[in-house]
Write a protein that holds these residues in place. Structure first.
Motif, short mmCIF file in Angstrom:
data_model
loop_
_atom_site.label_atom_id
_atom_site.label_comp_id
_atom_site.label_asym_id
_atom_site.label_seq_id
_atom_site.Cartn_x
_atom_site.Cartn_y
_atom_site.Cartn_z
N VAL A 1 0.77 -1.16 -0.05
CA VAL A 1 0.07 0.25 -0.09
C VAL A 1 0.91 1.16 0.21
CG1 VAL A 1 -1.64 1.31 1.07
CG2 VAL A 1 -1.91 -1.10 1.11
N ASP A 2 1.89 1.29 0.94
CA ASP A 2 2.83 2.24 0.89
C ASP A 2 3.51 2.73 -0.61
OD1 ASP A 2 2.52 2.89 3.35
OD2 ASP A 2 4.42 1.84 4.14
N ALA A 3 3.84 1.42 -0.95
CA ALA A 3 4.40 1.53 -2.50
C ALA A 3 3.82 2.04 -3.41
CB ALA A 3 5.28 0.32 -2.91
N CYS A 4 2.54 1.54 -3.55
CA CYS A 4 1.37 1.86 -4.59
C CYS A 4 0.75 3.36 -4.41
CB CYS A 4 0.35 0.91 -4.52
SG CYS A 4 -0.92 0.77 -5.84
N PHE A 5 0.57 3.86 -3.37
CA PHE A 5 -0.24 4.84 -3.22
C PHE A 5 0.62 5.95 -2.20
CE2 PHE A 5 -3.31 1.57 -3.03
CZ PHE A 5 -4.07 2.01 -4.51
N GLY A 6 1.47 5.75 -1.38
CA GLY A 6 2.02 6.31 -0.52
C GLY A 6 1.71 6.47 0.87
N ARG A 7 2.54 6.67 1.74
CA ARG A 7 2.12 6.88 3.25
C ARG A 7 1.03 7.46 3.48
NH1 ARG A 7 1.37 3.46 6.14
NH2 ARG A 7 1.35 3.94 8.05
N ALA A 8 0.45 8.67 3.13
CA ALA A 8 -0.70 9.62 3.41
C ALA A 8 -1.96 8.60 3.04
CB ALA A 8 -0.53 10.80 2.89
N VAL A 9 -1.95 8.10 1.93
CA VAL A 9 -2.98 7.17 1.65
C VAL A 9 -3.16 6.07 2.39
CG1 VAL A 9 -4.18 6.08 -0.29
CG2 VAL A 9 -3.10 8.21 -0.84
N ALA A 10 -1.96 5.37 2.42
CA ALA A 10 -1.92 4.09 3.21
C ALA A 10 -2.40 4.35 4.82
CB ALA A 10 -0.45 3.52 3.32
N ALA A 11 -2.29 5.50 5.16
CA ALA A 11 -2.65 5.79 6.66
C ALA A 11 -3.95 6.56 6.80
CB ALA A 11 -1.61 6.73 7.43
N ASP A 12 -4.77 6.67 5.77
CA ASP A 12 -5.83 7.27 5.75
C ASP A 12 -7.07 6.25 6.18
OD1 ASP A 12 -8.50 8.35 4.94
OD2 ASP A 12 -7.57 9.64 3.37
N ARG A 13 -7.47 6.40 7.30
CA ARG A 13 -8.44 5.57 7.82
C ARG A 13 -9.60 5.44 7.18
NH1 ARG A 13 -9.42 5.18 14.52
NH2 ARG A 13 -7.09 5.04 14.23
N GLY A 14 -10.25 6.62 6.75
CA GLY A 14 -11.34 6.69 5.98
C GLY A 14 -11.38 6.05 4.63
N GLU A 15 -10.36 6.15 4.06
CA GLU A 15 -10.30 5.55 2.76
C GLU A 15 -10.03 4.00 2.83
OE1 GLU A 15 -7.93 5.23 -1.48
OE2 GLU A 15 -7.90 7.11 -0.43
N ARG A 16 -9.35 3.51 3.94
CA ARG A 16 -8.90 2.22 4.24
C ARG A 16 -10.37 1.45 4.65
NH1 ARG A 16 -5.46 3.16 1.73
NH2 ARG A 16 -6.88 1.80 0.48
N ASN A 17 -11.19 2.14 5.38
CA ASN A 17 -12.50 1.64 5.85
C ASN A 17 -13.27 1.43 4.65
OD1 ASN A 17 -12.43 1.80 8.60
ND2 ASN A 17 -13.22 3.98 8.95
N HIS A 18 -13.40 2.48 3.79
CA HIS A 18 -14.36 2.12 2.46
C HIS A 18 -13.85 1.21 1.68
CE1 HIS A 18 -15.14 6.90 3.10
NE2 HIS A 18 -16.03 5.95 3.89
N ARG A 19 -12.55 1.10 1.38
CA ARG A 19 -11.96 -0.17 0.69
C ARG A 19 -12.29 -1.44 1.13
NH1 ARG A 19 -12.35 3.97 -1.73
NH2 ARG A 19 -14.14 2.82 -2.11
N PHE A 20 -12.07 -1.55 2.37
CA PHE A 20 -12.34 -2.80 3.20
C PHE A 20 -13.86 -3.27 2.98
CE2 PHE A 20 -14.19 -5.00 6.99
CZ PHE A 20 -13.21 -6.16 6.79
#
Length: 119
Positions: A13-32
């Motif tokens: 996730v870090d390599a694909c999107f960068g640390r900020a996106v990887a740590a974005d709890r809202g986006e991770r919630n939605h994708r899960f």
């Protein structure tokens, strides 16, 4: 303690999107949630059943994240057993596929508007 698999997913996730996106709890919630819904849809769950469950869950107080994460792991394994799916090998295969499609996944995300719904 984070498992080796979870650590490898984190590196992807870090390599694909960068640390900020990887740590974005809202986006991770939605994708899960999106992936969980796609799984149960593929196994026959209807939209009506999913809406009933959303109303049921959100009609109760939030649970403890640690316990709920454990519940996700237990129920995913149980669903895999019932459906004849080996969930760990499926996860390994999907992670390998994601590494192979890094640029396509980045491009897909870049084309999406902000918010919970993917394009």
């Amino acid at each position: 303690m984070i498992s080796p698999y979870q650590d490898r997913v984190g590196r992807w996730v870090d390599a694909c999107f960068g640390r900020a996106v990887a740590a974005d709890r809202g986006e991770r919630n939605h994708r899960f949630l999106e992936e969980a819904l796609e799984l149960v849809q593929s196994l026959g769950c209807t939209a009506e059943e999913a809406h009933q469950l959303v109303d049921y869950v959100f009609g109760r107080p939030p649970g403890d994240p640690w316990q709920e994460a454990g519940g996700v792991m237990v129920t995913l394994a149980a669903l895999g057993n019932a459906a004849g799916l080996a969930v760990y090998p499926a996860g390994e295969a999907e992670l390998a596929r994601c590494w192979d499609k890094l640029e396509a996944i980045r491009a897909k995300r870049a084309s999406k508007p902000a918010g919970p719904l993917p394009q």
